[in-house]
Structures are given as structure tokens and as C-alpha cells.
Design an enzyme around this catalytic site. Structure first.
Site, PDB file in Angstrom:
ATOM      1  CE1 TYR A 143     -13.928  37.178  77.572  1.00 26.63           C
ATOM      2  CE2 TYR A 143     -12.119  36.589  79.042  1.00 26.63           C
ATOM      3  CZ  TYR A 143     -13.274  37.310  78.781  1.00 26.63           C
ATOM      4  OH  TYR A 143     -13.770  38.158  79.749  1.00 26.63           O
ATOM      5  CG  ASP A 238      -4.635  37.187  75.391  1.00 27.76           C
ATOM      6  OD1 ASP A 238      -3.977  37.070  76.449  1.00 27.76           O
ATOM      7  OD2 ASP A 238      -5.866  37.366  75.370  1.00 27.76           O
ATOM      8  CE  LYS A 266      -7.153  34.053  83.223  1.00 28.27           C
ATOM      9  NZ  LYS A 266      -7.652  34.003  81.884  1.00 28.27           N
TER      10      LYS A 266
HETATM   11  C1  LIG Z   1      -8.408  35.304  81.334  1.00 29.26           C
HETATM   12  C2  LIG Z   1      -8.025  35.823  80.020  1.00 29.26           C
HETATM   13  C3  LIG Z   1      -8.134  37.184  79.700  1.00 29.26           C
HETATM   14  C4  LIG Z   1      -8.792  38.179  80.623  1.00 29.26           C
HETATM   15  O1  LIG Z   1      -8.112  38.343  81.808  1.00 29.26           O
HETATM   16  P1  LIG Z   1      -8.919  38.936  83.083  1.00 29.26           P
HETATM   17  O2  LIG Z   1      -7.855  39.068  84.117  1.00 29.26           O
HETATM   18  O3  LIG Z   1      -9.982  37.941  83.392  1.00 29.26           O
HETATM   19  O4  LIG Z   1      -9.482  40.245  82.673  1.00 29.26           O
HETATM   20  C5  LIG Z   1      -7.647  37.608  78.489  1.00 29.26           C
HETATM   21  N1  LIG Z   1      -7.084  36.755  77.618  1.00 29.26           N
HETATM   22  C6  LIG Z   1      -6.966  35.443  77.895  1.00 29.26           C
HETATM   23  C7  LIG Z   1      -6.311  34.551  76.900  1.00 29.26           C
HETATM   24  C8  LIG Z   1      -7.452  34.928  79.080  1.00 29.26           C
HETATM   25  O5  LIG Z   1      -7.383  33.617  79.316  1.00 29.26           O
END
Ligand SMILES: *Cc1c(COP(=O)(O)O)cnc(C)c1O
Length: 427
Positions: A143, A238, A266
């Protein structure tokens, strides 16, 4: 025991699609209604009906030092006195940027944004512009936020709800996103062979957290690095989830593989909305205003996010911080496995530091999304409900990773294992 939550959810359903502002919060995959949180402190959540939970969601990742950490609250309080947002340059941006660069040397320059989604969306635009190539390669079950290009075989809520790729994404765009299975280097090499000089970048969660927790096999990440070197594609990690989670320097430090570009979020914000992307200066200089690739944000680099982020990154640099998380992780992992064994329930535990997931699967190992999907989601739903009823708040999906924090004590972990043992019996 959930009467006030129930009432609030009825109200919410009138106001928000599905009653929520982010899909997985609706608890749909676990066949119950969400609880409404009143407050959060350390390892605990309290709901509006006065139930207390040991929290394994941690606001989906940011709360690595526990909820409402006094150092973060203090930093925010001090920042607030000076102003909530300037929409202008300030020294707080420099402080946080320098901290990131110290911990993650692959960042030569950085741009702050407001969410992980924004970071991933922007970094792909940059990769396409830099390489002058249209396609990207991602992995099934990963994701990268909800931008159009990524809603192809996505993880997290898309996996949780079993959704096909999202309507509203133009097929012309979706067709530019290629997908491979995680840990399948041969599959990646084949795709590169089929799309010669077409692939701008590989984007990957170096430890997958959005399909349950999936670990990279030996040489997988290094193999991606090599393929990118050979094909002049960019390697994007990511690390919105793994950054400052699996190690102080993220997965890139843990596995010693250097991406060209990285996205963060995060933990970087310590609980406030934030995102960032950065990496090689020769690529990043294409971002406006130093270059032609446009990307902007009214609240980007806002003083509150910078302050809570900086405080958060101080906390993780405490002596032995990650060693303690690792020990706690081992304890929890062993405890869950033993409890399941005693309860004659077959589970698989995947874990990287304080990221952990438990699959109800009969396979010997789970290394990719295809294997993760063999899990018994009904059994998970049942387990989830039993845990919740006894005060353990897990992510409401088989396909989300549990997080714990430095605030979780041995007593908390022991209780979790005990409740899990009982929950295995209650079918
Ligand atoms: C949470 C997450 C996102 C998206 O971040 P948001 O702040 O929710 O938009 C993208 N990549 C990874 C790996 C994530 O865990």
C-alpha cells in the site's frame, strides 16, 4: 459494554461514508462495530464506554513511544505558543530535516508534505519526470496511499475489504502500474524484460506492513537494487511505515540497501499529519521551485508537525530503544506461538522488530500477498472479537500489522498472550 460506541456509530453513519473517515476503521472485516476512543495514554486506549485496551494499532504506526508521550506533548505546547501555522519558512523545518538526514543518509535533500499518500504520489511524479518513462512497478499487497497510480492490487484497506482495483481510476493510468509478487525477483526481471526502457521506478515497502507483515527474503532488496542499476530505473523505498520503526535508520539501514528515493510519514510526525520524500540531490533538484516538477502544500512543514516529529525522533534515539523493542517482540512472538500450540491452533507469526502479524494459515511460510490471502479471515475475525472483548485492541484485519511501543510493559505483553490463549479456544 459498547452502548455509547454503538450510539456514536449510528450517528457517524449518517455523517460519513460507512461511518468513518478511513475505511479500515469501520471494522467491517471483523464483523463488528468500531469502538469510539475517548483517550489514549502510553500503551492504552480508553473508549467512551470506559473500557480499557492494550493497543496494538498505535494509530497505525506513529506511536512508537506510546500515546501522549509527555516529551511530544511538551514540544507541541511550546510550538503552539509561537504560532499554529505560518505558511512560511521557519527553523523548525531545518531541525527536523537535519535529524532525518542524520538517521537516514540516503536523504541528501528532503521535501515535507502532509501525509504518506502525498509523499508517494509526489515521488512517482518525480520519478517519471526524471527518467522520462511512464510505468511504475509495485508489489501485490503493498500500500502506497490512495493516489490513482497505486490502487492496483493494493494492500491495507483494499486488501481488508477484498476490493478489486478502485473504480474512478482511469484504465489508461492503471495500465501504467505493473505488479509483481513480493520476494519474486525472477518475476520482476521478467517484467523489466517485457517493458524495456519503460519503467521509471520500482516502489516497494521494504518490509511489507499492509498485507500483514511480510519480510524480504535474503537478497530480495539487494536484487531490486541491482535490477534498477542495470535498467536505469529508480529504486524507491516506501518507508512510511518502516521508517524509524524497524530500526533507527529504517529498513534501508537494517538491510543495508540504499534506495534512490524514500518516502516517510507516520513516526516522522509523532502523531501529527505528516509525510516526506527525498533522496538523491540530483533527482530532487527537479522539484519546484528549483526544477519544473510541481508539488506544493499550504500546511507543509507546519510548525506543529515539525516540533512533534523532532520530539519523536529524539525519543527513538534513546540508548537501547530498538534493542528493547526487539526483546519485547521476541517475547510476544514466542508467547503467541506457544499459546497457539497449546490451543492446537495453527498460526504463523511474521515479525520485524515491533511490527508483527499472526496469520491463521496452514502454509509453512508466508512470503507474499498470494500466500497471505490463504489465511482464514473468519477465524481472524472471531479471534479479533474475543481479544477486543477482553481488552486487547488489534488492527481489525488479518491484513494489517500489529505495532507495539516502548510503553508496552512485560505485564501488558503477558496479558496479551494470556488473552490470546483463551481466545484461541473460543470459536
Ligand atoms: C500508511 C502508509 C501510507 C499512506 O500514508 P497516509 O499518511 O495514510 O496517507 C503509504 N505507504 C505506506 C507503506 C503506509 O504504511
Amino acid at each position: 459494554m459498547f452502548s455509547k460506541s454503538s450510539k456514536l456509530f449510528d450517528q457517524s453513519k449518517q455523517l460519513f461514508p460507512g461511518g468513518v473517515n478511513s475505511p479500515v476503521r469501520a471494522f467491517k472485516a471483523v464483523n463488528c462495530d468500531p469502538v469510539f476512543i475517548e483517550s489514549a495514554q502510553g500503551a492504552y486506549l480508553h473508549d467512551v464506554d470506559n473500557n480499557e485496551y492494550i493497543d496494538y494499532v498505535g494509530s497505525w504506526g506513529p506511536m512508537i513511544a506510546g500515546h501522549t508521550h509527555p516529551a511530544i506533548v511538551q514540544a507541541l505546547y511550546e510550538a503552539m505558543q509561537k504560532g499554529l501555522s505560518f505558511g512560511a519558512c521557519h527553523a523548525g523545518e531545518i531541525k527536523l530535516a537535519q535529524e532525518v538526514m542524520k538517521l537516514m543518509p540516503s536523504f541528501e535533500t528532503i521535501r515535507f508534505v502532509n501525509s504518506g499518500t502525498e509523499a508517494c504520489m509526489s515521488v512517482i511524479r518525480l520519478a517519471r519526470a526524471y527518467t522520462e518513462r511512464p510505468k511504475i512497478l509495485k508489489f501485490a499487497g503493498c500500500y502506497h496511499g490512495h493516489a490513482d497510480s497505486f490502487l492496483v492490487q493494493g494492500g491495507s484497506g483494499i486488501a481488508t475489504l477484498g476490493l478489486p482495483d478502485s473504480p474512478g481510476v482511469l484504465p489508461e493510468l492503471a495500465s501504467q502500474t505493473l505488479t509483481a509478487e513480493f520476494n519474486d525477483l525472477k518475476g520482476v526481471a521478467d517484467i523489466f524484460e517485457q517493458h524495456k526502457n519503460q519503467i521509471a521506478a520500482i516502489i516497494v515497502e521494504p518490509v511489507v506492513g499492509n498485507a500483514g507483515c511480510l519480510l524480504p527474503q535474503k537478497n530480495f532488496l539487494a536484487g531490486l537494487r541491482q535490477i534498477c542499476n542495470e535498467t536505469h530505473s529508480l529504486l524507491i523505498f516506501d518507508e512510511v511505515m518502516t521508517g524509524f520503526r524497524v530500526a533507527k535508520g529504517g529498513a534501508q539501514a537494517l538491510f543495508n540497501v540504499k534506495p534512490d528515493l524514500t518516502t516517510l510519514g507516520k513516526i516522522l510526525g509523532g502523531g501529527l499529519p505528516i509525510g516526506a520524500y527525498g533522496g538523491r540531490a540530483d533527482i530532487m533538484k527537479m522539484i519546484a521551485p528549483s526544477g519544473p516538477v510541481y508539488q506544493a502544500g499550504t500546511l507543509s512543514g507546519n510548525p506543529l508537525g515539525m516540533a512533534s516529529g523532532y520530539a519523536s525522533l529524539q525519543l527513538i534515539q534513546a540508548q537501547g530503544f530498538y534493542e528493547k523493542l526487539e526483546q519485547a517482540g521476541q517475547f510476544l512472538e514466542e508467547g503467541l506461538k506457544e499459546a497457539a500450540y497449546k490451543a492446537r491452533t495453527h498460526i504463523l507469526v511474521n515479525r520485524c522488530g515491533s511490527m508483527i502479524s499472526m496469520f491463521f494459515s496452514n502454509l509453512p511460510q508466508i512470503n507474499n500477498y498470494k500466500e497471505a490471502k490463504t489465511s482464514d479471515t473468519r477465524q481472524f475475525a472471531n479471534f479479533f472479537q474475543n481479544m477486543l472483548a477482553d481488552g486487547i485492541y488489534l488492527p481489525p484485519s488479518q491484513f494489517e500489522t500489529w505495532f507495539f511501543s516502548s510503553a508496552h510493559t512485560e505485564k501488558d505483553l503477558n496479558k496479551t498472550i494470556k488473552v490470546a490463549y483463551q481466545s484461541f479456544f473460543r470459536r
